[in-house]
Write a protein that holds these residues in place. Structure first.
Motif, PDB file in Angstrom:
ATOM      1  N   LEU A 107      97.780  63.181  83.044  1.00  6.97           N
ATOM      2  CA  LEU A 107      97.789  61.844  82.465  1.00  6.97           C
ATOM      3  C   LEU A 107      96.595  61.726  81.533  1.00  6.97           C
ATOM      4  CD1 LEU A 107      98.578  59.703  85.646  1.00  6.97           C
ATOM      5  CD2 LEU A 107     100.181  60.584  83.947  1.00  6.97           C
ATOM      6  N   GLU A 110      96.684  57.268  75.443  1.00  9.63           N
ATOM      7  CA  GLU A 110      96.576  55.819  75.360  1.00  9.63           C
ATOM      8  C   GLU A 110      96.672  55.199  76.749  1.00  9.63           C
ATOM      9  OE1 GLU A 110      99.402  54.238  72.649  1.00  9.63           O
ATOM     10  OE2 GLU A 110      98.767  55.519  70.974  1.00  9.63           O
ATOM     11  N   SER A 112      97.709  52.303  77.762  1.00 12.16           N
ATOM     12  CA  SER A 112      98.972  51.618  78.062  1.00 12.16           C
ATOM     13  C   SER A 112     100.045  52.608  78.491  1.00 12.16           C
ATOM     14  CB  SER A 112      99.445  50.818  76.849  1.00 12.16           C
ATOM     15  OG  SER A 112      99.651  51.676  75.730  1.00 12.16           O
ATOM     16  N   GLU A 113     100.062  53.785  77.848  1.00 10.01           N
ATOM     17  CA  GLU A 113     101.049  54.806  78.206  1.00 10.01           C
ATOM     18  C   GLU A 113     100.742  55.418  79.570  1.00 10.01           C
ATOM     19  OE1 GLU A 113     103.922  55.577  76.568  1.00 10.01           O
ATOM     20  OE2 GLU A 113     103.347  53.762  75.486  1.00 10.01           O
ATOM     21  N   ILE A 114      99.471  55.563  79.881  1.00  7.06           N
ATOM     22  CA  ILE A 114      99.086  56.088  81.199  1.00  7.06           C
ATOM     23  C   ILE A 114      99.532  55.122  82.297  1.00  7.06           C
ATOM     24  CG2 ILE A 114      97.119  56.588  82.709  1.00  7.06           C
ATOM     25  CD1 ILE A 114      95.671  57.720  80.277  1.00  7.06           C
ATOM     26  N   LYS A 116     101.933  52.904  82.151  1.00  3.11           N
ATOM     27  CA  LYS A 116     103.406  52.939  82.202  1.00  3.11           C
ATOM     28  C   LYS A 116     103.888  54.160  82.967  1.00  3.11           C
ATOM     29  CE  LYS A 116     107.413  53.080  79.082  1.00  3.11           C
ATOM     30  NZ  LYS A 116     107.823  53.109  77.643  1.00  3.11           N
ATOM     31  N   ARG A 117     103.250  55.294  82.710  1.00  7.18           N
ATOM     32  CA  ARG A 117     103.664  56.528  83.370  1.00  7.18           C
ATOM     33  C   ARG A 117     103.378  56.475  84.866  1.00  7.18           C
ATOM     34  NH1 ARG A 117     107.363  60.003  84.088  1.00  7.18           N
ATOM     35  NH2 ARG A 117     106.673  62.092  84.656  1.00  7.18           N
ATOM     36  N   SER A 120     106.109  54.697  86.633  1.00  8.52           N
ATOM     37  CA  SER A 120     107.291  55.553  86.743  1.00  8.52           C
ATOM     38  C   SER A 120     107.112  56.585  87.841  1.00  8.52           C
ATOM     39  CB  SER A 120     107.558  56.242  85.408  1.00  8.52           C
ATOM     40  OG  SER A 120     108.659  57.117  85.491  1.00  8.52           O
TER      41      SER A 120
END
Length: 411
Positions: A107, A110, A112-114, A116-117, A120
């Motif tokens: 991980l 960005e 925000s992407e971390i 989000k991931r 998930s």
């Protein structure tokens, strides 16, 4: 939502300095999650039910991670923001793990992407833990015509943690005989009143299937089954009940129920329900048009709660007993099927349910679906007969989960 960050840092860095070096990313994580910092020396205190990520806080920790290899969470997810040479260390560790057949992910990037991931990954983790220890009852073995739908019980348990349990049909017969017509009469009348129509089936047919439902429900409760599959052709000889209504009612009550003893299909139904919370429709691909990418799925049972309306019919194949003709809502759907003897392959696609068809020469519940991927799959590379449909687009969620578990996608 709790995240355990198993922290790897060299002895040169104190806890306070580690926190200061990664203040930006750690502050962001704490906006969304309850973060527990676990020193790698305490990794043994965590249980398999704890959602854990490796926090690579500094460089030079490769040997520390390797020394704790046996206790690392599987798959191994590493958080590395790049500060203190953390990303360089994570890259080296990831390569070492993958060389030993262990899935890993870093991980980084960005914030925000971390975030989000992580959401998930947590969803996948919860589904995996939910599957572990679940029991699937196999009543009467697999139907003889399902020559490509077998599952190796031991390999399935090792891979997924699910347990297939063979249950003799004699037990079904015993409980069926112990249930009287009078006990189910009121339930039959109530169900009939909710139907759009009752056609070929008789009140006696309804009573037989309701008695079978009570027998199956009793077995599911006693054996703590989360799912079951029934070889209906064998039990019909004894009870006269098709099982179509019984399976529909069980699915409505949250007990995943498939027919024909299809071991792969019932696992697909169970996994789909755990991930999405949705009930599913198990159908035969009965018509396929490769030019328009349309298929018709058909079967004689479907959960009543999945329908907008339903008609009580007879079973198409035997022309006796109960069959359910469900009218399903149109719109986006997902088709999925897990296959292989150790359930390590899968087909996955989305489409649009455009029409409830009413062909006289196929099973009662029929839906036409315009696929978003080539329908040639069904003619050139199918994972058996039965495929599972659920309302809504869940392609990303299902694909993430199955990929995380090392499954191969079949196109």
């Amino acid at each position: 939502m709790v995240i355990n960050l198993i922290t790897f840092a060299t002895n040169l860095h104190k806890q306070s300095s580690v926190r200061a070096s990664h203040e930006v990313i750690l502050t962001e994580l704490e906006k969304y999650f309850t973060v527990n910092f676990i020193d790698f020396k305490d990794i043994s205190k965590l249980s398999p039910n704890d959602f854990s990520i490796l926090f690579i806080a500094t460089g030079g920790v490769e040997r520390l991670v390797i020394q704790n290899f046996e206790q690392l969470p599987r798959p191994t997810v590493m958080l590395a923001d790049g500060m203190q040479n953390s990303l360089a260390s994570a890259l080296e560790i990831s390569s070492w793990l993958r060389a030993r057949g262990m899935k890993s992910e870093i991980l980084h990037g960005e914030l925000s992407e971390i975030i989000k991931r992580i959401f998930s990954l947590h969803s996948n983790f919860k589904a995996q833990r939910a599957l572990y220890g679940m029991k699937i009852g196999v009543l009467g073995s697999m139907s003889s015509w399902l020559v490509a739908s077998n599952v190796d019980y031991l390999l399935a348990k090792r891979r997924w943690g699910v347990e297939y349990i063979d249950i003799p049909l004699e037990r079904v017969y015993e409980y069926y005989e112990q249930t009287t017509d009078d006990e189910v009469g009121e339930a039959c009348a109530e169900l009939a009143s909710k139907a759009l129509a009752c056609r070929e089936a008789t009140p006696e047919d309804m009573i037989r299937d309701m008695r079978l439902y009570r027998a199956l429900r009793r077995i599911a409760d006693e054996d703590h089954l989360q799912a079951l599959t029934l070889n209906r052709s064998r039990q019909m000889e004894q009870t006269g009940a098709t099982g179509c209504l019984a399976l529909a009612l069980l699915n409505d009550e949250g007990i995943v129920a498939g027919c024909e003893g299809d071991l792969q299909a019932v696992f697909t139904m169970l996994t789909s329900r755990i991930l999405t919370g949705k009930s599913t429709f198990m159908g035969n691909p009965s018509l396929i048009n490769t030019r328009t990418n349309e298929i018709v799925l058909a079967h004689c049972t479907v959960g009543l709660k999945q329908t907008e309306q339903f008609i009580i019919r007879n079973d198409f194949d035997s022309e006796t007993g109960i069959g359910i003709q469900g009218i399903l809502p149109t719109g986006d759907v997902t088709l999925v099927k897990c296959g292989g003897e150790c359930l390590d392959e899968y087909y996955l696609s989305t489409g649009n349910l455009t029409e409830n068809t009413n062909y006289i020469n196929m099973c009662r519940t029929q839906v036409r679906i315009r696929m978003n991927t080539p329908a040639e799959y069904f003619l050139k590379n199918p994972l058996g007969n039965h495929h599972i449909m659920l309302h809504g687009n869940y392609e990303y969620m299902l694909d993430e989960f199955l990929q995380a578990n090392g499954c191969k996608r079949i196109e």
